[in-house]
Motif scaffolding. Structure first.
Motif, PDB file in Angstrom:
ATOM      1  N   ASN A  43       0.834  -1.203   0.000  1.00 56.96           N
ATOM      2  CA  ASN A  43       0.000   0.000   0.000  1.00 56.96           C
ATOM      3  C   ASN A  43       0.866   1.249   0.000  1.00 56.96           C
ATOM      4  O   ASN A  43       1.830   1.336   0.760  1.00 56.96           O
ATOM      5  CB  ASN A  43      -0.913   0.014   1.227  1.00 56.96           C
ATOM      6  CG  ASN A  43      -1.875  -1.139   1.215  1.00 56.96           C
ATOM      7  OD1 ASN A  43      -2.518  -1.411   0.212  1.00 56.96           O
ATOM      8  ND2 ASN A  43      -1.961  -1.845   2.324  1.00 56.96           N
ATOM      9  N   VAL A  44       0.499   2.218  -0.834  1.00 51.39           N
ATOM     10  CA  VAL A  44       1.155   3.523  -0.876  1.00 51.39           C
ATOM     11  C   VAL A  44       0.057   4.555  -0.689  1.00 51.39           C
ATOM     12  O   VAL A  44      -0.875   4.631  -1.486  1.00 51.39           O
ATOM     13  CB  VAL A  44       1.891   3.758  -2.211  1.00 51.39           C
ATOM     14  CG1 VAL A  44       2.600   5.092  -2.190  1.00 51.39           C
ATOM     15  CG2 VAL A  44       2.864   2.636  -2.500  1.00 51.39           C
ATOM     16  N   GLY A  52      -4.581   6.965  -2.444  1.00 50.96           N
ATOM     17  CA  GLY A  52      -3.636   5.869  -2.293  1.00 50.96           C
ATOM     18  C   GLY A  52      -3.670   4.932  -3.472  1.00 50.96           C
ATOM     19  O   GLY A  52      -4.522   5.037  -4.351  1.00 50.96           O
ATOM     20  N   THR A  53      -2.724   4.001  -3.490  1.00 51.99           N
ATOM     21  CA  THR A  53      -2.637   3.009  -4.544  1.00 51.99           C
ATOM     22  C   THR A  53      -1.940   1.770  -4.006  1.00 51.99           C
ATOM     23  O   THR A  53      -1.462   1.769  -2.872  1.00 51.99           O
ATOM     24  CB  THR A  53      -1.885   3.574  -5.771  1.00 51.99           C
ATOM     25  OG1 THR A  53      -1.972   2.645  -6.844  1.00 51.99           O
ATOM     26  CG2 THR A  53      -0.418   3.833  -5.456  1.00 51.99           C
ATOM     27  N   GLN A  54      -1.890   0.719  -4.829  1.00 49.65           N
ATOM     28  CA  GLN A  54      -1.162  -0.498  -4.490  1.00 49.65           C
ATOM     29  C   GLN A  54      -0.141  -0.780  -5.569  1.00 49.65           C
ATOM     30  O   GLN A  54      -0.328  -0.410  -6.724  1.00 49.65           O
ATOM     31  CB  GLN A  54      -2.107  -1.695  -4.368  1.00 49.65           C
ATOM     32  CG  GLN A  54      -2.900  -1.708  -3.095  1.00 49.65           C
ATOM     33  CD  GLN A  54      -3.632  -3.022  -2.920  1.00 49.65           C
ATOM     34  OE1 GLN A  54      -4.019  -3.662  -3.867  1.00 49.65           O
ATOM     35  NE2 GLN A  54      -3.821  -3.412  -1.668  1.00 49.65           N
ATOM     36  N   THR A  55       0.921  -1.462  -5.183  1.00 57.74           N
ATOM     37  CA  THR A  55       1.946  -1.820  -6.158  1.00 57.74           C
ATOM     38  C   THR A  55       1.462  -2.964  -7.035  1.00 57.74           C
ATOM     39  O   THR A  55       0.646  -3.775  -6.619  1.00 57.74           O
ATOM     40  CB  THR A  55       3.257  -2.229  -5.464  1.00 57.74           C
ATOM     41  OG1 THR A  55       2.999  -3.332  -4.601  1.00 57.74           O
ATOM     42  CG2 THR A  55       3.839  -1.078  -4.661  1.00 57.74           C
ATOM     43  N   ASP A  58       5.173  -6.381 -10.115  1.00 56.65           N
ATOM     44  CA  ASP A  58       6.617  -6.121 -10.064  1.00 56.65           C
ATOM     45  C   ASP A  58       7.005  -5.130  -8.982  1.00 56.65           C
ATOM     46  O   ASP A  58       8.154  -4.680  -8.930  1.00 56.65           O
ATOM     47  CB  ASP A  58       7.101  -5.611 -11.420  1.00 56.65           C
ATOM     48  CG  ASP A  58       6.903  -6.638 -12.520  1.00 56.65           C
ATOM     49  OD1 ASP A  58       7.080  -7.843 -12.228  1.00 56.65           O
ATOM     50  OD2 ASP A  58       6.560  -6.249 -13.643  1.00 56.65           O
ATOM     51  N   GLY A  59       6.065  -4.737  -8.110  1.00 49.63           N
ATOM     52  CA  GLY A  59       6.358  -3.806  -7.029  1.00 49.63           C
ATOM     53  C   GLY A  59       6.360  -2.352  -7.445  1.00 49.63           C
ATOM     54  O   GLY A  59       6.726  -1.484  -6.667  1.00 49.63           O
ATOM     55  N   ASN A  60       5.923  -2.047  -8.679  1.00 49.76           N
ATOM     56  CA  ASN A  60       5.903  -0.668  -9.178  1.00 49.76           C
ATOM     57  C   ASN A  60       4.604   0.023  -8.779  1.00 49.76           C
ATOM     58  O   ASN A  60       3.550  -0.606  -8.695  1.00 49.76           O
ATOM     59  CB  ASN A  60       6.039  -0.649 -10.703  1.00 49.76           C
ATOM     60  CG  ASN A  60       7.331  -1.286 -11.152  1.00 49.76           C
ATOM     61  OD1 ASN A  60       8.373  -1.083 -10.562  1.00 49.76           O
ATOM     62  ND2 ASN A  60       7.253  -2.081 -12.199  1.00 49.76           N
ATOM     63  N   TYR A  61       4.678   1.340  -8.579  1.00 45.24           N
ATOM     64  CA  TYR A  61       3.500   2.123  -8.246  1.00 45.24           C
ATOM     65  C   TYR A  61       3.579   3.487  -8.919  1.00 45.24           C
ATOM     66  O   TYR A  61       4.633   3.912  -9.384  1.00 45.24           O
ATOM     67  CB  TYR A  61       3.361   2.304  -6.728  1.00 45.24           C
ATOM     68  CG  TYR A  61       4.380   3.244  -6.144  1.00 45.24           C
ATOM     69  CD1 TYR A  61       4.086   4.594  -5.979  1.00 45.24           C
ATOM     70  CD2 TYR A  61       5.644   2.798  -5.773  1.00 45.24           C
ATOM     71  CE1 TYR A  61       5.032   5.465  -5.456  1.00 45.24           C
ATOM     72  CE2 TYR A  61       6.578   3.658  -5.251  1.00 45.24           C
ATOM     73  CZ  TYR A  61       6.267   4.988  -5.097  1.00 45.24           C
ATOM     74  OH  TYR A  61       7.198   5.852  -4.592  1.00 45.24           O
ATOM     75  N   SER A  62       2.438   4.166  -8.948  1.00 49.51           N
ATOM     76  CA  SER A  62       2.336   5.521  -9.481  1.00 49.51           C
ATOM     77  C   SER A  62       1.239   6.221  -8.697  1.00 49.51           C
ATOM     78  O   SER A  62       0.133   5.705  -8.572  1.00 49.51           O
ATOM     79  CB  SER A  62       1.999   5.481 -10.967  1.00 49.51           C
ATOM     80  OG  SER A  62       1.806   6.779 -11.453  1.00 49.51           O
ATOM     81  N   ILE A  63       1.535   7.417  -8.155  1.00 49.59           N
ATOM     82  CA  ILE A  63       0.567   8.148  -7.341  1.00 49.59           C
ATOM     83  C   ILE A  63       0.780   9.646  -7.553  1.00 49.59           C
ATOM     84  O   ILE A  63       1.904  10.088  -7.798  1.00 49.59           O
ATOM     85  CB  ILE A  63       0.698   7.757  -5.846  1.00 49.59           C
ATOM     86  CG1 ILE A  63      -0.469   8.301  -5.032  1.00 49.59           C
ATOM     87  CG2 ILE A  63       2.032   8.198  -5.279  1.00 49.59           C
ATOM     88  CD1 ILE A  63      -0.572   7.712  -3.644  1.00 49.59           C
ATOM     89  N   VAL A  64      -0.305  10.419  -7.462  1.00 49.75           N
ATOM     90  CA  VAL A  64      -0.235  11.869  -7.610  1.00 49.75           C
ATOM     91  C   VAL A  64      -0.158  12.484  -6.219  1.00 49.75           C
ATOM     92  O   VAL A  64      -0.989  12.201  -5.355  1.00 49.75           O
ATOM     93  CB  VAL A  64      -1.464  12.400  -8.372  1.00 49.75           C
ATOM     94  CG1 VAL A  64      -1.435  13.909  -8.446  1.00 49.75           C
ATOM     95  CG2 VAL A  64      -1.524  11.807  -9.768  1.00 49.75           C
ATOM     96  N   ALA A  65       0.862  13.336  -6.006  1.00 50.67           N
ATOM     97  CA  ALA A  65       1.050  13.995  -4.714  1.00 50.67           C
ATOM     98  C   ALA A  65       1.697  15.353  -4.932  1.00 50.67           C
ATOM     99  O   ALA A  65       2.282  15.616  -5.987  1.00 50.67           O
ATOM    100  CB  ALA A  65       1.921  13.144  -3.797  1.00 50.67           C
ATOM    101  N   SER A  66       1.589  16.201  -3.934  1.00 49.22           N
ATOM    102  CA  SER A  66       2.191  17.527  -3.986  1.00 49.22           C
ATOM    103  C   SER A  66       3.531  17.526  -3.265  1.00 49.22           C
ATOM    104  O   SER A  66       3.783  16.692  -2.386  1.00 49.22           O
ATOM    105  CB  SER A  66       1.271  18.559  -3.330  1.00 49.22           C
ATOM    106  OG  SER A  66       0.047  18.634  -4.016  1.00 49.22           O
ATOM    107  N   VAL A  67       4.375  18.484  -3.613  1.00 45.16           N
ATOM    108  CA  VAL A  67       5.661  18.632  -2.944  1.00 45.16           C
ATOM    109  C   VAL A  67       5.413  18.945  -1.472  1.00 45.16           C
ATOM    110  O   VAL A  67       4.567  19.768  -1.134  1.00 45.16           O
ATOM    111  CB  VAL A  67       6.486  19.759  -3.606  1.00 45.16           C
ATOM    112  CG1 VAL A  67       7.773  20.009  -2.843  1.00 45.16           C
ATOM    113  CG2 VAL A  67       6.782  19.413  -5.054  1.00 45.16           C
ATOM    114  N   GLY A  68       6.110  18.245  -0.586  1.00 46.91           N
ATOM    115  CA  GLY A  68       5.958  18.452   0.849  1.00 46.91           C
ATOM    116  C   GLY A  68       5.030  17.455   1.515  1.00 46.91           C
ATOM    117  O   GLY A  68       5.047  17.317   2.737  1.00 46.91           O
ATOM    118  N   GLU A  69       4.199  16.750   0.736  1.00 46.39           N
ATOM    119  CA  GLU A  69       3.326  15.741   1.331  1.00 46.39           C
ATOM    120  C   GLU A  69       4.135  14.491   1.667  1.00 46.39           C
ATOM    121  O   GLU A  69       5.211  14.265   1.121  1.00 46.39           O
ATOM    122  CB  GLU A  69       2.187  15.377   0.374  1.00 46.39           C
ATOM    123  CG  GLU A  69       1.149  16.464   0.239  1.00 46.39           C
ATOM    124  CD  GLU A  69      -0.038  16.036  -0.604  1.00 46.39           C
ATOM    125  OE1 GLU A  69      -1.163  16.356  -0.199  1.00 46.39           O
ATOM    126  OE2 GLU A  69       0.163  15.391  -1.646  1.00 46.39           O
TER     127      GLU A  69
END
Length: 124
Positions: A43-44, A52-55, A58-69
């Protein structure tokens, strides 16, 4: 002169608007265990949100976040890891094993009197 000022002000506002939306970015990476093997289904999560998202396998993930979070990485049997989003778009995480021993195990056996009263399930 007035129309030139209006165009310059409009251009400045367009750039300011663009910069305010550019704060969010897509973070990608890989989550692995202590031996370097990928962790599928880890879990990410963006801390303090429901984003949030899951890998993948192959353990890869992609998530949208802001700088500082802060991103929180969790997986069963591994210690939780937190990373702050900075200038990089790639964050690879290696989770450490969380070896906690069980203190007690409860085993419950059904009494014979109850077993006789319950219907038997048979699959043919």
């Amino acid at each position: 002169m007035r129309s030139k000022f209006t165009w310059m002000l409009t251009l400045f506002m367009a750039f300011a608007l663009q910069l305010s939306f550019a704060q969010e970015k897509t973070i990608t990476g890989t989550v692995t265990d202590q031996s370097g093997l990928p962790l599928p289904g880890a879990n990410v999560l963006v801390k303090g949100t429901t984003n949030g998202t899951q890998t993948d396998f192959d353990g890869n993930y992609s998530i949208v976040a802001s700088v500082g979070e802060t991103l929180v990485y969790t997986f069963i049997g591994q210690k939780t890891e937190e990373r702050t989003v900075g200038g990089s778009n790639v964050i690879n995480v290696q989770l450490a094993e969380d070896a906690q021993a069980l203190e007690e195990v409860v085993v419950w056996v059904m009494p014979p009197q109850l077993r006789k009263k319950l219907p038997v399930l048979r699959y043919n």
